[in-house]
Enzyme design. Structure first.
Site, PDB file in Angstrom:
ATOM      1  N   TYR A 143       0.819  -1.219   0.000  1.00  0.00           N
ATOM      2  CA  TYR A 143       0.000   0.000   0.000  1.00  0.00           C
ATOM      3  C   TYR A 143       0.852   1.268   0.000  1.00  0.00           C
ATOM      4  O   TYR A 143       0.611   2.169  -0.814  1.00  0.00           O
ATOM      5  CB  TYR A 143      -0.980  -0.014   1.176  1.00  0.00           C
ATOM      6  CG  TYR A 143      -2.309  -0.657   0.829  1.00  0.00           C
ATOM      7  CD1 TYR A 143      -2.359  -1.884   0.159  1.00  0.00           C
ATOM      8  CD2 TYR A 143      -3.517  -0.059   1.156  1.00  0.00           C
ATOM      9  CE1 TYR A 143      -3.560  -2.479  -0.166  1.00  0.00           C
ATOM     10  CE2 TYR A 143      -4.736  -0.656   0.827  1.00  0.00           C
ATOM     11  CZ  TYR A 143      -4.749  -1.860   0.166  1.00  0.00           C
ATOM     12  OH  TYR A 143      -5.945  -2.451  -0.175  1.00  0.00           O
ATOM     13  N   GLU A 151       1.196   6.521  -6.973  1.00  0.00           N
ATOM     14  CA  GLU A 151       0.109   7.453  -7.280  1.00  0.00           C
ATOM     15  C   GLU A 151       0.483   8.922  -7.054  1.00  0.00           C
ATOM     16  O   GLU A 151       0.267   9.779  -7.926  1.00  0.00           O
ATOM     17  CB  GLU A 151      -1.124   7.110  -6.440  1.00  0.00           C
ATOM     18  CG  GLU A 151      -1.744   5.760  -6.748  1.00  0.00           C
ATOM     19  CD  GLU A 151      -2.889   5.441  -5.793  1.00  0.00           C
ATOM     20  OE1 GLU A 151      -3.870   6.199  -5.789  1.00  0.00           O
ATOM     21  OE2 GLU A 151      -2.787   4.441  -5.057  1.00  0.00           O
TER      22      GLU A 151
END
Length: 217
Positions: A143, A151
Protein backbone atom coordinates in the site's frame (compact mmCIF):
# COMPACT_ATOMS: atom_id res chain seq x y z
CA UNK A 1 -26.68 -15.89 2.46
CA UNK A 2 -28.33 -17.83 -0.35
CA UNK A 3 -26.37 -20.21 -2.57
CA UNK A 4 -27.14 -18.06 -5.62
CA UNK A 5 -25.65 -15.00 -3.93
CA UNK A 6 -22.59 -17.01 -2.90
CA UNK A 7 -22.12 -18.19 -6.47
CA UNK A 8 -22.39 -14.61 -7.74
CA UNK A 9 -19.78 -13.34 -5.24
CA UNK A 10 -17.51 -16.29 -6.00
CA UNK A 11 -17.77 -15.60 -9.75
CA UNK A 12 -17.16 -11.85 -9.30
CA UNK A 13 -14.11 -12.30 -7.08
CA UNK A 14 -12.72 -15.13 -9.22
CA UNK A 15 -12.99 -13.04 -12.39
CA UNK A 16 -11.33 -10.08 -10.70
CA UNK A 17 -8.54 -12.34 -9.39
CA UNK A 18 -8.04 -13.74 -12.89
CA UNK A 19 -8.05 -10.28 -14.47
CA UNK A 20 -5.49 -8.89 -12.03
CA UNK A 21 -3.33 -12.00 -12.51
CA UNK A 22 -3.33 -11.36 -16.26
CA UNK A 23 -2.40 -7.72 -15.57
CA UNK A 24 0.47 -8.73 -13.30
CA UNK A 25 1.78 -11.24 -15.86
CA UNK A 26 1.58 -8.64 -18.65
CA UNK A 27 3.43 -6.02 -16.58
CA UNK A 28 6.21 -8.42 -15.59
CA UNK A 29 6.47 -9.91 -19.09
CA UNK A 30 6.88 -6.43 -20.57
CA UNK A 31 9.52 -5.58 -17.98
CA UNK A 32 11.50 -8.78 -18.63
CA UNK A 33 11.22 -8.50 -22.42
CA UNK A 34 12.27 -4.85 -22.64
CA UNK A 35 14.35 -4.50 -19.46
CA UNK A 36 12.36 -1.32 -18.89
CA UNK A 37 9.48 -0.20 -16.68
CA UNK A 38 8.13 2.16 -19.33
CA UNK A 39 5.73 -0.32 -20.92
CA UNK A 40 3.46 -0.98 -17.94
CA UNK A 41 0.55 1.12 -19.20
CA UNK A 42 0.83 -0.10 -22.79
CA UNK A 43 0.83 -3.73 -21.64
CA UNK A 44 -1.92 -3.63 -19.00
CA UNK A 45 -3.44 -0.16 -18.81
CA UNK A 46 -6.70 -0.85 -20.64
CA UNK A 47 -7.35 -4.03 -18.66
CA UNK A 48 -6.61 -2.36 -15.32
CA UNK A 49 -8.96 0.53 -16.23
CA UNK A 50 -11.70 -2.01 -16.95
CA UNK A 51 -11.10 -4.00 -13.75
CA UNK A 52 -11.03 -0.87 -11.62
CA UNK A 53 -14.22 0.51 -13.18
CA UNK A 54 -16.01 -2.80 -12.53
CA UNK A 55 -14.86 -2.65 -8.91
CA UNK A 56 -17.64 -0.10 -8.28
CA UNK A 57 -19.76 -3.21 -7.74
CA UNK A 58 -17.97 -3.56 -4.38
CA UNK A 59 -19.42 -0.23 -3.28
CA UNK A 60 -22.85 -1.53 -4.31
CA UNK A 61 -22.24 -4.82 -2.48
CA UNK A 62 -21.49 -2.91 0.72
CA UNK A 63 -24.43 -0.55 0.26
CA UNK A 64 -27.00 -3.34 -0.09
CA UNK A 65 -25.42 -5.40 2.69
CA UNK A 66 -24.37 -8.56 0.88
CA UNK A 67 -20.82 -8.08 2.21
CA UNK A 68 -19.87 -6.59 5.60
CA UNK A 69 -17.45 -3.98 4.21
CA UNK A 70 -19.89 -1.07 4.33
CA UNK A 71 -19.76 1.78 1.84
CA UNK A 72 -17.20 4.35 3.05
CA UNK A 73 -13.88 2.52 2.68
CA UNK A 74 -14.72 0.77 -0.63
CA UNK A 75 -15.94 4.11 -2.02
CA UNK A 76 -12.80 5.94 -0.86
CA UNK A 77 -10.53 3.39 -2.49
CA UNK A 78 -12.58 3.10 -5.68
CA UNK A 79 -12.94 6.85 -6.22
CA UNK A 80 -9.26 7.55 -5.53
CA UNK A 81 -7.99 4.85 -7.87
CA UNK A 82 -10.56 5.55 -10.59
CA UNK A 83 -9.81 9.28 -10.63
CA UNK A 84 -6.07 8.52 -10.80
CA UNK A 85 -6.54 6.05 -13.66
CA UNK A 86 -9.26 7.52 -15.85
CA UNK A 87 -8.90 11.25 -15.24
CA UNK A 88 -5.10 11.47 -15.13
CA UNK A 89 -3.14 8.50 -16.47
CA UNK A 90 -5.51 7.62 -19.30
CA UNK A 91 -5.88 11.24 -20.44
CA UNK A 92 -2.26 12.41 -20.19
CA UNK A 93 -0.10 10.36 -22.56
CA UNK A 94 3.08 12.08 -21.34
CA UNK A 95 2.89 10.29 -17.96
CA UNK A 96 1.98 6.83 -19.22
CA UNK A 97 5.59 5.71 -19.50
CA UNK A 98 6.97 7.09 -16.24
CA UNK A 99 8.25 4.58 -13.63
CA UNK A 100 5.47 5.59 -11.22
CA UNK A 101 2.94 3.79 -13.45
CA UNK A 102 4.91 0.54 -13.21
CA UNK A 103 5.22 0.88 -9.43
CA UNK A 104 1.51 1.61 -9.01
CA UNK A 105 0.32 -1.13 -11.35
CA UNK A 106 2.66 -3.72 -9.83
CA UNK A 107 1.57 -2.89 -6.26
CA UNK A 108 -2.13 -2.84 -7.20
CA UNK A 109 -1.98 -6.06 -9.25
CA UNK A 110 -0.18 -8.11 -6.63
CA UNK A 111 -2.45 -6.76 -3.89
CA UNK A 112 -5.61 -7.55 -5.84
CA UNK A 113 -4.55 -11.05 -6.92
CA UNK A 114 -4.17 -11.91 -3.24
CA UNK A 115 -7.26 -10.00 -2.07
CA UNK A 116 -9.73 -11.33 -4.64
CA UNK A 117 -8.40 -14.89 -4.38
CA UNK A 118 -8.89 -14.68 -0.62
CA UNK A 119 -12.44 -13.36 -0.99
CA UNK A 120 -13.37 -16.01 -3.56
CA UNK A 121 -12.09 -18.96 -1.51
CA UNK A 122 -13.49 -17.55 1.72
CA UNK A 123 -17.06 -17.54 0.39
CA UNK A 124 -17.30 -21.31 0.75
CA UNK A 125 -14.96 -21.51 3.75
CA UNK A 126 -12.07 -23.06 1.84
CA UNK A 127 -9.41 -20.36 2.19
CA UNK A 128 -6.04 -21.64 3.49
CA UNK A 129 -4.40 -19.74 6.32
CA UNK A 130 -1.31 -18.84 4.28
CA UNK A 131 -3.51 -16.88 1.86
CA UNK A 132 -5.30 -15.14 4.74
CA UNK A 133 -1.89 -14.27 6.17
CA UNK A 134 -0.77 -12.82 2.83
CA UNK A 135 -4.05 -10.90 2.50
CA UNK A 136 -3.56 -9.18 5.84
CA UNK A 137 0.23 -8.77 5.70
CA UNK A 138 1.41 -7.84 2.20
CA UNK A 139 -0.57 -4.58 2.28
CA UNK A 140 1.89 -3.29 4.90
CA UNK A 141 4.49 -2.90 2.14
CA UNK A 142 2.40 -2.79 -1.03
CA UNK A 143 0.00 0.00 0.00
CA UNK A 144 2.73 2.58 0.81
CA UNK A 145 4.60 1.46 -2.33
CA UNK A 146 1.55 2.15 -4.48
CA UNK A 147 0.90 5.48 -2.76
CA UNK A 148 4.12 7.50 -2.44
CA UNK A 149 6.41 6.51 -5.34
CA UNK A 150 3.35 5.45 -7.32
CA UNK A 151 0.11 7.45 -7.28
CA UNK A 152 1.30 10.63 -5.57
CA UNK A 153 4.54 10.95 -7.51
CA UNK A 154 2.69 10.48 -10.80
CA UNK A 155 0.03 13.05 -9.91
CA UNK A 156 2.80 15.50 -9.04
CA UNK A 157 4.47 14.83 -12.40
CA UNK A 158 1.13 15.26 -14.15
CA UNK A 159 0.52 18.76 -12.74
CA UNK A 160 2.59 20.53 -15.40
CA UNK A 161 0.69 18.78 -18.21
CA UNK A 162 -2.66 19.48 -16.54
CA UNK A 163 -1.74 23.17 -16.51
CA UNK A 164 -0.36 23.21 -20.07
CA UNK A 165 -3.38 21.40 -21.52
CA UNK A 166 -5.98 23.24 -19.41
CA UNK A 167 -7.38 19.80 -18.71
CA UNK A 168 -11.14 19.66 -18.07
CA UNK A 169 -11.37 23.44 -18.42
CA UNK A 170 -14.98 23.23 -19.67
CA UNK A 171 -16.06 21.07 -16.75
CA UNK A 172 -14.54 23.47 -14.20
CA UNK A 173 -15.61 26.63 -16.09
CA UNK A 174 -18.40 27.45 -13.63
CA UNK A 175 -16.37 26.58 -10.54
CA UNK A 176 -14.10 28.97 -8.64
CA UNK A 177 -11.08 26.68 -9.12
CA UNK A 178 -9.38 24.76 -11.90
CA UNK A 179 -8.64 21.06 -12.24
CA UNK A 180 -4.98 21.92 -11.60
CA UNK A 181 -5.98 23.38 -8.22
CA UNK A 182 -8.21 20.38 -7.54
CA UNK A 183 -5.37 17.90 -8.09
CA UNK A 184 -3.03 20.04 -5.98
CA UNK A 185 -5.50 19.88 -3.08
CA UNK A 186 -5.96 16.14 -3.65
CA UNK A 187 -2.20 15.70 -3.35
CA UNK A 188 -2.19 17.58 -0.05
CA UNK A 189 -5.04 15.59 1.55
CA UNK A 190 -4.29 12.22 -0.08
CA UNK A 191 -1.91 11.00 2.65
CA UNK A 192 -4.45 11.74 5.37
CA UNK A 193 -7.29 9.96 3.56
CA UNK A 194 -4.97 7.06 2.76
CA UNK A 195 -3.77 6.81 6.37
CA UNK A 196 -7.36 6.32 7.51
CA UNK A 197 -7.73 3.35 5.15
CA UNK A 198 -4.29 2.00 6.09
CA UNK A 199 -5.07 2.02 9.81
CA UNK A 200 -8.43 0.36 9.07
CA UNK A 201 -6.54 -2.49 7.38
CA UNK A 202 -4.36 -2.91 10.47
CA UNK A 203 -7.51 -3.26 12.57
CA UNK A 204 -8.74 -5.94 10.17
CA UNK A 205 -5.36 -7.66 10.39
CA UNK A 206 -5.50 -7.87 14.19
CA UNK A 207 -9.07 -9.17 14.01
CA UNK A 208 -8.54 -11.80 11.29
CA UNK A 209 -5.12 -13.10 12.29
CA UNK A 210 -5.96 -12.84 15.98
CA UNK A 211 -8.91 -15.21 15.51
CA UNK A 212 -6.61 -17.79 13.93
CA UNK A 213 -4.13 -17.63 16.82
CA UNK A 214 -6.97 -18.01 19.32
CA UNK A 215 -8.23 -21.10 17.49
CA UNK A 216 -4.72 -22.63 17.59
CA UNK A 217 -4.52 -22.02 21.31
Amino acid sequence: MSQLLKLYLFAYNSLQAFGWTVSLVRILTSFIATNSVNGAYASAGDLICLLQTCAFLEVVHGAIGIVPSGVLFPLMQWSGRTHFLLAIVRQIHEVQEVPAVFITFFAWSLTEVIRYSHHALNIFGGCPFWLTYLRYTTFIVLYPMGLAPGEMWLMYQALQFIKEKNLYVDFFANLPFSYYNFVTVVLLIYPFLWLNLYLHLFKQRRSKLGKHHKKKN
